[in-house]
Scaffold this active site. Sequence first.
Site, PDB file in Angstrom:
ATOM      1  N   SER A 144       0.858  -1.185   0.000  1.00  0.00           N
ATOM      2  CA  SER A 144       0.000   0.000   0.000  1.00  0.00           C
ATOM      3  C   SER A 144       0.894   1.235   0.000  1.00  0.00           C
ATOM      4  O   SER A 144       2.085   1.151   0.325  1.00  0.00           O
ATOM      5  CB  SER A 144      -0.893  -0.003   1.252  1.00  0.00           C
ATOM      6  OG  SER A 144      -1.475   1.263   1.488  1.00  0.00           O
TER       7      SER A 144
ATOM      8  N   TYR B 126      -1.540  -1.390  10.599  1.00  0.00           N
ATOM      9  CA  TYR B 126      -1.670  -1.667   9.162  1.00  0.00           C
ATOM     10  C   TYR B 126      -0.441  -1.151   8.417  1.00  0.00           C
ATOM     11  O   TYR B 126       0.125  -1.856   7.559  1.00  0.00           O
ATOM     12  CB  TYR B 126      -2.934  -1.002   8.616  1.00  0.00           C
ATOM     13  CG  TYR B 126      -3.125  -1.162   7.131  1.00  0.00           C
ATOM     14  CD1 TYR B 126      -3.547  -2.377   6.596  1.00  0.00           C
ATOM     15  CD2 TYR B 126      -2.886  -0.103   6.254  1.00  0.00           C
ATOM     16  CE1 TYR B 126      -3.722  -2.542   5.223  1.00  0.00           C
ATOM     17  CE2 TYR B 126      -3.062  -0.249   4.882  1.00  0.00           C
ATOM     18  CZ  TYR B 126      -3.475  -1.462   4.372  1.00  0.00           C
ATOM     19  OH  TYR B 126      -3.643  -1.624   3.006  1.00  0.00           O
TER      20      TYR B 126
END
Length: 256
Positions: A138, A151
């Site tokens: 990401s 995350y």
Amino acid sequence: MFDWTGKNVVYVGSFSGIGWQMMMQLMQKDIKMMGVMHRMENMEMMKKLQAMNPSVKVVFMQMNLMEKMSIDQAMKKMGQMMGHIDVMVNGESVLLDKDMEMMMGMNLTGMMHATMMAMPYMDKTQMGMGGMVVNMSSVYGLEPSPAFPAYAAAMHGVLGFTRSMGDKMIYQKTGVMFMAMCPGLTNTEMMMNLRDNVTWHYAESMVEAMESAKRQMPEEAAMQMIQAMEMMKNGSMWIVNMGQLKEVMPTMHWQM
């Protein structure tokens, strides 16, 4: 330019999101087999995938990324069924900071176990013919995310693993390339429950900014990622955002 003809592809991930869109698009290539690995099978989506290209053999293998034994057994069965694996896409990505063990297991630890178990079927010095591993990270693997620090840690870990496995020495020995994809905000299921998954109760303003920001469509991101794969650049990392594909050039801060 990567030649997809006759390739065996393994996809580890759910039946939604960018990774699944990549599989849908890869079914339009002249590949030989498509293996999908996930905790639960979606019969309807599997039938849809097969219908896209009847000449490609599509198979499902149940695998729980939270259990190492499940990963080992499932990947061994998949490798033996295919004979060898040419392309592996680690497409699982969950956002669940409130359950750090699950999120790290699904996004990072499970992905690493699956990759290492697949390597004997890819490594040209063992049962493989070389190939490519693509790991989903990401933009938060490149930058901090105060609202979702766990995350971000997992996504940073994906990039660290990919860069390490993408070392030229490993490639020269195995013939296996490694690449990482870093999509920006995308209109997927993961974006639907942001408020329920924040680490800090005072992160509301950050979540509001993410919710109001423009997002790309998963189909669009998948197309860009396949283009990056076809460039065959070992150890590379790519930002995929709003129709733009940009290679990340990491800064070397220390060297042995």
